[in-house]
Design an enzyme around this catalytic site. Structure first.
Site, mmCIF file in Angstrom:
data_model
loop_
_atom_site.group_PDB
_atom_site.id
_atom_site.type_symbol
_atom_site.label_atom_id
_atom_site.label_comp_id
_atom_site.label_asym_id
_atom_site.label_seq_id
_atom_site.Cartn_x
_atom_site.Cartn_y
_atom_site.Cartn_z
ATOM 1 N N ASN A 9 1.097 -1.323 0.033
ATOM 2 C CA ASN A 9 -0.026 -0.069 -0.024
ATOM 3 C C ASN A 9 0.857 1.356 -0.009
ATOM 4 O OD1 ASN A 9 -1.788 2.092 0.511
ATOM 5 N ND2 ASN A 9 -2.301 1.475 2.439
ATOM 6 N N TRP A 10 1.145 1.895 -1.085
ATOM 7 C CA TRP A 10 2.083 2.908 -1.347
ATOM 8 C C TRP A 10 1.594 4.079 -0.626
ATOM 9 C CZ3 TRP A 10 3.905 2.836 -7.136
ATOM 10 C CH2 TRP A 10 4.693 1.674 -7.524
ATOM 11 N N LYS A 11 0.209 4.135 -0.256
ATOM 12 C CA LYS A 11 -0.460 5.356 0.146
ATOM 13 C C LYS A 11 -0.093 6.739 -0.796
ATOM 14 C CE LYS A 11 -0.283 3.306 4.934
ATOM 15 N NZ LYS A 11 -0.210 3.347 6.403
ATOM 16 N N HIS A 94 -9.443 1.273 4.762
ATOM 17 C CA HIS A 94 -8.243 1.760 5.292
ATOM 18 C C HIS A 94 -8.524 2.472 6.768
ATOM 19 C CE1 HIS A 94 -3.981 2.866 6.495
ATOM 20 N NE2 HIS A 94 -3.758 1.499 5.762
ATOM 21 N N GLU A 96 -6.908 4.940 7.871
ATOM 22 C CA GLU A 96 -6.546 6.368 7.569
ATOM 23 C C GLU A 96 -7.722 7.017 6.848
ATOM 24 O OE1 GLU A 96 -2.883 5.586 5.545
ATOM 25 O OE2 GLU A 96 -1.898 4.870 7.430
ATOM 26 N N GLU A 166 -5.403 -4.884 10.265
ATOM 27 C CA GLU A 166 -4.380 -3.767 10.709
ATOM 28 C C GLU A 166 -4.674 -2.997 11.933
ATOM 29 O OE1 GLU A 166 -2.602 -2.647 6.749
ATOM 30 O OE2 GLU A 166 -4.113 -1.062 6.946
ATOM 31 N N GLY A 172 2.485 2.354 10.944
ATOM 32 C CA GLY A 172 3.347 3.544 10.720
ATOM 33 C C GLY A 172 4.138 3.941 12.155
ATOM 34 N N SER A 211 3.245 -2.097 10.562
ATOM 35 C CA SER A 211 4.851 -2.061 10.629
ATOM 36 C C SER A 211 5.478 -3.659 10.283
ATOM 37 C CB SER A 211 5.107 -1.562 12.038
ATOM 38 O OG SER A 211 4.852 -0.272 12.167
ATOM 39 N N GLY A 232 2.828 -1.207 4.168
ATOM 40 C CA GLY A 232 2.921 0.473 3.872
ATOM 41 C C GLY A 232 4.469 0.738 3.597
ATOM 42 N N GLY A 233 5.121 1.279 4.495
ATOM 43 C CA GLY A 233 6.308 1.986 4.534
ATOM 44 C C GLY A 233 7.427 0.895 3.693
HETATM 45 P P1 13P Z 1 3.009 0.258 7.647
HETATM 46 O O1 13P Z 1 3.387 -0.929 7.040
HETATM 47 O O2 13P Z 1 3.589 1.547 7.236
HETATM 48 O O3 13P Z 1 2.807 0.222 9.279
HETATM 49 O O4 13P Z 1 1.622 0.720 6.998
HETATM 50 C C1 13P Z 1 0.622 -0.322 7.103
HETATM 51 C C2 13P Z 1 -0.596 -0.017 6.500
HETATM 52 O O5 13P Z 1 -1.296 0.958 6.871
HETATM 53 C C3 13P Z 1 -0.840 -0.748 5.338
HETATM 54 O O6 13P Z 1 -2.147 -0.595 4.875
#
Ligand code: 13P
Length: 248
Positions: A9-11, A94, A96, A166, A172, A211, A232-233
């Site tokens: 998930n590149w956000k 998600h 967010e 999640e 994050g 994470s 994510g990251g």
């Molecule tokens: P991180 O891997 O950066 O914690 O993000 C997870 C996430 O929100 C994937 O959708």
């Protein structure tokens, strides 16, 4: 036997140049990956990703969609538009989007339905905040989020969906759920679905997100009910992402 699915998930990250380098790096290492792999990218880059990944082992998708099919909805993107770019997946719900953009369980269910109506596989995100975990209502929160979708689309719809657990406090933050903590919630989700449909429950891919990185992926993905990751990251670095894919 469920196949593992590792999805990035590149956000709101990337640029044409960065994406080109990242995807080239991932493609170069895919030979040693047996898991299913996907990347969920920002809307403007779908054409780039389609051109780069068509014919490869990597699927792609988006991170959000409109619940509406078409019309006067300025700034929105429909499921059929995502199909135009051959998306396989779209993330819905998600944390967010739930927290920052106020998406309710009901709206998430509508988006999930819109995705499936167009033949996209929704990746339905569920998970509790730190307050909710400390208040011992993790299962109640996850059940409520699942129930909204089941009420609207039926349990059988989960045969054409992916669930991503999640925990919000792990996203994050660098704080990962322990394998035992994650496994417990994954097992709860599967048991909940099993009460309604045992076959759907056994086939349901439940990803962990929060994470996840190369250093913890093997242990997390080794849990019996963890069927992949939503990353994510760590999905923004080819070697790190590939290491997670290889763990799957
Ligand atoms: P991180 O891997 O950066 O914690 O993000 C997870 C996430 O929100 C994937 O959708």
């Amino acid at each position: 036997m469920r196949r593992k699915l590792v999805a990035g998930n590149w956000k709101m990250h990337g640029s044409l140049a960065e994406n080109e380098a990242l995807l080239s790096g991932i493609l170069a290492g895919m030979g040693s990956v047996t898991a299913d792999v996907a990347v969920c990218v920002p809307f403007p880059y779908l054409a780039q990703v389609q051109a780069k990944l068509t014919g490869s082992a990597i699927a792609w998708g988006a991170q959000n969609l409109s619940q509406q099919a078409k019309g006067a909805f300025t700034g929105e993107v429909s499921a059929n538009m995502l199909k135009d770019f051959a998306c396989a997946y779209v993330i819905v719900g998600h944390s967010e989007r739930r927290a920052i953009y106020g998406e309710s369980d009901e709206l998430v269910a509508e988006k999930y339905a819109a995705a499936q109506a167009a033949g996209l596989t929704p990746i339905l995100c569920v998970g509790e905040t730190l307050n909710e975990r400390e208040g011992c209502i993790t299962e109640a929160v996850v059940a409520r989020q699942m129930d909204a979708v089941i009420a609207k689309c039926g349990v059988s719809s989960l045969a054409r969906a992916v669930v991503a657990y999640e925990p919000v406090w792990a996203i994050g933050t660098g704080v990962t759920a322990t394998p035992d903590q994650a496994q417990a919630v994954h097992a709860f989700i599967r048991a909940k679905v099993r009460e309604l449909d045992a076959v759907v429950a056994e086939g349901l891919v439940i990803q962990y997100g929060g994470s996840m990185k190369a250093g913890n992926a093997v242990e997390l993905l080794g849990q019996p009910d963890i069927d992949g990751g939503l990353i994510g990251g760590a999905a923004l670095n080819a070697e790190e992402f590939l290491a997670i894919c290889r763990a799957g």
